[in-house]
Design a protein around this motif. Structure first.
Motif, PDB file in Angstrom:
ATOM      1  N   GLU A 198      13.978 -11.653 -12.016  1.00 28.03           N
ATOM      2  CA  GLU A 198      12.796 -11.067 -12.648  1.00 28.03           C
ATOM      3  C   GLU A 198      11.487 -11.791 -12.359  1.00 28.03           C
ATOM      4  O   GLU A 198      10.427 -11.150 -12.312  1.00 28.03           O
ATOM      5  CB  GLU A 198      13.002 -10.995 -14.166  1.00 28.03           C
ATOM      6  CG  GLU A 198      14.131 -10.058 -14.575  1.00 28.03           C
ATOM      7  CD  GLU A 198      14.315  -9.980 -16.088  1.00 28.03           C
ATOM      8  OE1 GLU A 198      13.371 -10.338 -16.826  1.00 28.03           O
ATOM      9  OE2 GLU A 198      15.401  -9.569 -16.530  1.00 28.03           O
ATOM     10  N   CYS A 199      11.526 -13.107 -12.209  1.00 31.41           N
ATOM     11  CA  CYS A 199      10.278 -13.863 -12.105  1.00 31.41           C
ATOM     12  C   CYS A 199       9.666 -13.797 -10.708  1.00 31.41           C
ATOM     13  O   CYS A 199      10.287 -13.291  -9.775  1.00 31.41           O
ATOM     14  CB  CYS A 199      10.527 -15.319 -12.505  1.00 31.41           C
ATOM     15  SG  CYS A 199      10.941 -15.510 -14.253  1.00 31.41           S
ATOM     16  N   ASN A 200       8.430 -14.285 -10.616  1.00 34.69           N
ATOM     17  CA  ASN A 200       7.684 -14.302  -9.350  1.00 34.69           C
ATOM     18  C   ASN A 200       7.555 -12.904  -8.749  1.00 34.69           C
ATOM     19  O   ASN A 200       7.661 -12.715  -7.536  1.00 34.69           O
ATOM     20  CB  ASN A 200       8.340 -15.251  -8.349  1.00 34.69           C
ATOM     21  CG  ASN A 200       8.468 -16.664  -8.883  1.00 34.69           C
ATOM     22  OD1 ASN A 200       7.532 -17.195  -9.472  1.00 34.69           O
ATOM     23  ND2 ASN A 200       9.636 -17.269  -8.716  1.00 34.69           N
ATOM     24  N   GLY A 201       7.356 -11.914  -9.612  1.00 36.82           N
ATOM     25  CA  GLY A 201       7.141 -10.542  -9.163  1.00 36.82           C
ATOM     26  C   GLY A 201       8.396  -9.758  -8.888  1.00 36.82           C
ATOM     27  O   GLY A 201       8.331  -8.614  -8.426  1.00 36.82           O
ATOM     28  N   GLY A 202       9.576 -10.316  -9.208  1.00 32.89           N
ATOM     29  CA  GLY A 202      10.823  -9.636  -8.894  1.00 32.89           C
ATOM     30  C   GLY A 202      11.059  -8.375  -9.691  1.00 32.89           C
ATOM     31  O   GLY A 202      11.557  -7.381  -9.155  1.00 32.89           O
ATOM     32  N   ALA A 203      10.740  -8.417 -10.981  1.00 30.67           N
ATOM     33  CA  ALA A 203      10.944  -7.250 -11.845  1.00 30.67           C
ATOM     34  C   ALA A 203       9.899  -7.273 -12.948  1.00 30.67           C
ATOM     35  O   ALA A 203      10.190  -7.605 -14.095  1.00 30.67           O
ATOM     36  CB  ALA A 203      12.355  -7.247 -12.431  1.00 30.67           C
ATOM     37  N   PRO A 204       8.662  -6.928 -12.598  1.00 23.34           N
ATOM     38  CA  PRO A 204       7.568  -7.058 -13.565  1.00 23.34           C
ATOM     39  C   PRO A 204       7.745  -6.214 -14.821  1.00 23.34           C
ATOM     40  O   PRO A 204       7.320  -6.622 -15.905  1.00 23.34           O
ATOM     41  CB  PRO A 204       6.335  -6.621 -12.772  1.00 23.34           C
ATOM     42  CG  PRO A 204       6.864  -5.855 -11.596  1.00 23.34           C
ATOM     43  CD  PRO A 204       8.186  -6.456 -11.287  1.00 23.34           C
ATOM     44  N   ALA A 205       8.384  -5.067 -14.706  1.00 22.66           N
ATOM     45  CA  ALA A 205       8.574  -4.220 -15.891  1.00 22.66           C
ATOM     46  C   ALA A 205       9.514  -4.887 -16.885  1.00 22.66           C
ATOM     47  O   ALA A 205       9.300  -4.823 -18.105  1.00 22.66           O
ATOM     48  CB  ALA A 205       9.121  -2.854 -15.479  1.00 22.66           C
TER      49      ALA A 205
END
Length: 231
Positions: A198-205
């Motif tokens: 999720e972090c570093n733009g992986g899963a912003p939602a």
């Protein structure tokens, strides 16, 4: 001065001194009403009593730092739990296609419950045979041999979530507990739980959902959410 008057004076002084001492720090425990407010559609499996019983086994959880920090930590834990389980609705991982992927046969103890037995269960969706082994050893249950205990015993289920929160860095650099106690921000708890995805733009939602719940739950506890909310 008579002996009786002297004893009475000493008792009175001790009472004053005792009263003047600060009370021992107490773990912050949410009320049943707050729990119901946060999880209005929860599965009946996730009981309030199961949570409070599990918390009593983790004395440092929501019990370090200021009253604000204690409340922030509990809000952060419950916000992540909300995201992981769809509001305490799901007991087990919903994507059954993942089930065979959580057995690391390089571990000496293997996967005695079967290749597909170590999928996500419980409030933080405990997964992988090595996590079931470590969590079980920590809480005194044979979760490696009987992983479904995490989906059938509410207190055990909550304990596995608190085990992960308090003892595991996950893909992060610190435990979620230390992230909150040391005021590194809610974003670091996300990193410790699912940062690799999720972090570093992986899963912003997904990150936004976690943050929104944390802000909401901090409000329930009457505290500011603090800074560094995202990862």
């Amino acid at each position: 001065m008579s002996r009786n008057r002297f004893v009475a004076l000493v008792v009175a002084l001790l009472g004053v001194l005792t009263f003047a001492q600060p009370a021992a720090a107490a773990q912050y425990v949410l009320t049943q009403a707050q729990f119901n407010q946060m999880f209005p559609s929860r599965n009946s499996f996730y009981t309030y009593s199961g949570l409070t019983s599990a918390m009593s086994s983790f004395g440092s959880f929501a019990n370090q730092g200021s009253e604000t920090v204690k409340r922030q930590e509990l809000a952060a834990f419950l916000a992540n739990v909300h995201h992981e389980t769809g509001g305490l609705v799901h007991i087990v991982e919903q994507n059954t296609a993942n089930y065979p992927h959580y057995c690391d046969w390089s571990q000496s103890y293997g996967c005695p419950a079967g290749q597909s037995a170590y999928y996500g269960r419980g409030p933080i969706q405990l997964s992988w045979n090595f996590n079931y082994k470590a969590a079980g050893d920590y809480i005194g249950q044979n979760l490696l041999g009987s992983p479904n205990l995490v989906a059938t015993n509410a207190t055990i289920s909550w304990k596995t979530a608190l085990w992960y929160w308090n003892t595991q860095n996950g893909p992060g650099t610190m435990t979620a507990h230390n992230a909150m106690v040391n005021q590194r921000g809610f974003g670091e708890t996300i990193r410790s739980i699912n940062g690799a995805i999720e972090c570093n733009g992986g899963a912003p939602a997904a990150v936004a959902n976690r943050v929104a719940k944390y802000q909401q739950f901090a409000g329930v506890f009457g505290v500011s959410p603090g800074g560094n909310l995202s990862c």
